[in-house]
Write a protein that holds these residues in place. Sequence first.
Motif, mmCIF file in Angstrom:
data_model
loop_
_atom_site.group_PDB
_atom_site.id
_atom_site.type_symbol
_atom_site.label_atom_id
_atom_site.label_comp_id
_atom_site.label_asym_id
_atom_site.label_seq_id
_atom_site.Cartn_x
_atom_site.Cartn_y
_atom_site.Cartn_z
ATOM 1 N N TYR A 187 1.223 -1.172 0.066
ATOM 2 C CA TYR A 187 -0.134 0.124 0.059
ATOM 3 C C TYR A 187 0.910 1.194 -0.153
ATOM 4 C CZ TYR A 187 -3.897 -2.959 1.266
ATOM 5 O OH TYR A 187 -4.826 -3.910 1.264
ATOM 6 N N SER A 188 0.309 2.283 -0.795
ATOM 7 C CA SER A 188 0.986 3.550 -0.956
ATOM 8 C C SER A 188 0.171 4.473 -0.260
ATOM 9 C CB SER A 188 1.502 3.815 -2.233
ATOM 10 O OG SER A 188 2.074 5.211 -2.117
ATOM 11 N N PHE A 189 0.666 5.255 0.859
ATOM 12 C CA PHE A 189 -0.124 6.390 1.397
ATOM 13 C C PHE A 189 0.542 7.748 1.304
ATOM 14 C CE2 PHE A 189 -0.914 2.530 3.643
ATOM 15 C CZ PHE A 189 -2.309 2.449 3.415
ATOM 16 N N THR B 248 0.305 9.724 8.316
ATOM 17 C CA THR B 248 -0.586 9.954 9.689
ATOM 18 C C THR B 248 -2.071 9.614 9.367
ATOM 19 O OG1 THR B 248 -0.580 12.228 8.850
ATOM 20 C CG2 THR B 248 0.922 11.644 10.453
ATOM 21 N N ASP B 249 -2.555 9.279 8.038
ATOM 22 C CA ASP B 249 -3.965 8.992 7.737
ATOM 23 C C ASP B 249 -4.146 7.421 8.153
ATOM 24 O OD1 ASP B 249 -4.419 11.537 6.931
ATOM 25 O OD2 ASP B 249 -4.146 10.980 4.814
ATOM 26 N N VAL B 250 -2.908 6.684 8.470
ATOM 27 C CA VAL B 250 -3.266 5.375 8.539
ATOM 28 C C VAL B 250 -3.090 5.183 10.098
ATOM 29 C CG1 VAL B 250 -2.265 3.093 8.115
ATOM 30 C CG2 VAL B 250 -1.907 4.982 6.582
ATOM 31 N N LEU C 226 -7.592 -3.893 7.505
ATOM 32 C CA LEU C 226 -8.325 -4.170 6.322
ATOM 33 C C LEU C 226 -9.769 -3.671 6.298
ATOM 34 C CD1 LEU C 226 -7.027 -7.916 5.849
ATOM 35 C CD2 LEU C 226 -6.519 -5.904 4.513
ATOM 36 N N PRO C 227 -10.662 -3.710 7.464
ATOM 37 C CA PRO C 227 -11.821 -3.108 7.372
ATOM 38 C C PRO C 227 -11.703 -1.277 6.818
ATOM 39 C CG PRO C 227 -11.718 -4.502 9.194
ATOM 40 C CD PRO C 227 -10.352 -4.352 8.668
ATOM 41 N N ILE C 228 -10.884 -0.871 7.714
ATOM 42 C CA ILE C 228 -10.735 0.625 7.348
ATOM 43 C C ILE C 228 -10.328 0.729 5.928
ATOM 44 C CG2 ILE C 228 -9.174 2.606 7.832
ATOM 45 C CD1 ILE C 228 -9.465 1.849 10.811
ATOM 46 N N SER C 229 -9.176 -0.048 5.229
ATOM 47 C CA SER C 229 -8.789 0.052 4.011
ATOM 48 C C SER C 229 -10.071 -0.151 2.951
ATOM 49 C CB SER C 229 -7.623 -0.766 3.746
ATOM 50 O OG SER C 229 -8.252 -2.055 3.608
#
Length: 118
Positions: A82-84, A88-90, A108-111
């Motif tokens: 994953y690229s963000f 700080t949003d993760v 996984l649920p949040i993604s």
Amino acid sequence: MATYVSDAPKLLDELFRKEGEGFLLVGYETGKEKPHAESSYMLYPADPDRQDPVYTFMALFSRESIKAKHAAFVPDTRLEIYSFPKMTDVPVLTGDISKKEYISRIFLPISGRRGWLP
């Protein structure tokens, strides 16, 4: 190759506190077979010196493939990168939660809800 792959808590903590862009490699079990091994759930930052998440992914894949040759049971596992834009949003992985719990119940649920794709 595998020397660049580290899941040291310090490196993960630094990644989650990073203000800018970051890459997170996530490994998790997808099969329905038991046991659901804690070792099937992995989090790795991309190598901070190389800034090359694909290299880190391949190093992780190579290392885990070698380990699988000697295992009696190898669960179905996905490895995703994953690229963000802003780490700080993760959601942060805290010390009182296992990687398995963090990945399956938080990340996984949040993604899925936020539309984060590997």
